[in-house]
Structures are given as structure tokens and as C-alpha cells.
Design a protein around this motif. Structure first.
Motif, PDB file in Angstrom:
ATOM      1  N   ILE A  51       0.802  -1.210   0.000  1.00  0.00           N
ATOM      2  CA  ILE A  51       0.000   0.000   0.000  1.00  0.00           C
ATOM      3  C   ILE A  51       0.844   1.273   0.000  1.00  0.00           C
ATOM      4  N   ALA A  52       2.128   1.169   0.335  1.00  0.00           N
ATOM      5  CA  ALA A  52       2.984   2.353   0.464  1.00  0.00           C
ATOM      6  C   ALA A  52       3.091   3.164  -0.826  1.00  0.00           C
ATOM      7  N   LEU A  55      -0.072   5.207  -1.232  1.00  0.00           N
ATOM      8  CA  LEU A  55      -0.148   6.289  -0.254  1.00  0.00           C
ATOM      9  C   LEU A  55       0.780   7.444  -0.610  1.00  0.00           C
ATOM     10  N   LEU A  58      -0.774   9.405  -3.475  1.00  0.00           N
ATOM     11  CA  LEU A  58      -1.877  10.247  -3.020  1.00  0.00           C
ATOM     12  C   LEU A  58      -1.383  11.429  -2.196  1.00  0.00           C
ATOM     13  N   LEU A  59      -0.365  11.230  -1.370  1.00  0.00           N
ATOM     14  CA  LEU A  59       0.172  12.336  -0.579  1.00  0.00           C
ATOM     15  C   LEU A  59       0.817  13.398  -1.461  1.00  0.00           C
ATOM     16  N   SER A  62      -1.955  15.245  -3.247  1.00  0.00           N
ATOM     17  CA  SER A  62      -2.630  16.155  -2.325  1.00  0.00           C
ATOM     18  C   SER A  62      -1.778  17.381  -2.035  1.00  0.00           C
TER      19      SER A  62
END
Length: 117
Positions: A51-52, A55, A58-59, A62
């Protein structure tokens, strides 16, 4: 039992992690022959590895969407940081390979003959 569950759900995540570490260490030291004890930890770490990248993507997305300035400034900073961190990582790898060289000898290669037509 209901009181224990209530206290467990109300306790902090840090405390739960410390309790899990202590239980894992005690089980690992007392019954090392049971390989299945490490299975939940391995599954958890593998799930984090899976999942890293999502993530991180997405970070970064964002962070890019919330910064001030034009789109060029946003991507310029990200690309510069990417190249800088990649350069530092490769520099550390090269220095590490010189500090801790690994030698490899091929023993069976001398006994092999080339293929014939």
C-alpha cells in the motif's frame, strides 16, 4: 471481559503497538520453533509494502493540489526533490559498495565447456 474490551478499545495506538511488541518478543524467545507466530507480522509488513506506493502517490498529489503558485512551480519543486533524493540514494549506494565490497567466485564456471554446433 467486557471491561477488558472497553479498556482495550479506549487505549492509545502506541500502547497497543508496545503491547504487541512485548508479546511478540516473549513468544519469539520462549517458543522459537513455532514459525506460525511470525505470520501475522509478515502479513502486516507485506500489506504495508503493497500500500505504500499508493499512499505516497496520493500524498504527493494532495500536496501538489494545495500549494500556492502555478502548476509549473508545483512540478518544478517535486521534480527537483526527486532528482536530488535519487542522486543522494545512488551516492550512498556507491559509497556503501566501496566500503563493504562483496566478492563472488564462480567455481563451476571453469568446468563448463562451450556449446557445440
Amino acid at each position: 471481559m467486557n471491561n477488558f474490551v472497553k479498556k482495550w478499545t479506549e487505549s492509545s495506538l502506541i500502547l497497543k503497538i508496545i503491547i504487541g511488541l512485548v508479546i511478540g518478543i516473549v513468544l519469539g524467545l520462549t517458543v522459537p520453533q513455532y514459525d506460525m507466530i511470525g505470520l501475522p507480522g509478515e502479513l502486516f509488513v507485506d500489506a504495508l509494502k503493497a500500500i505504500a506506493p499508493i499512499l505516497v502517490f496520493l500524498l504527493v498529489g494532495s500536496a501538489l493540489s494545495k500549494t500556492d503558485g502555478g502548476i509549473a512551480n508545483k512540478f518544478k519543486k517535486i521534480i527537483c526533490l526527486f532528482f536530488f533524493s535519487t542522486f543522494i540514494a545512488s551516492l550512498v549506494a556507491v559509497i556503501g559498495s566501496f566500503l563493504f565490497p562483496v566478492g563472488m567466485t564462480l567455481t563451476e564456471a571453469s568446468s563448463l565447456s562451450p556449446p557445440e554446433d
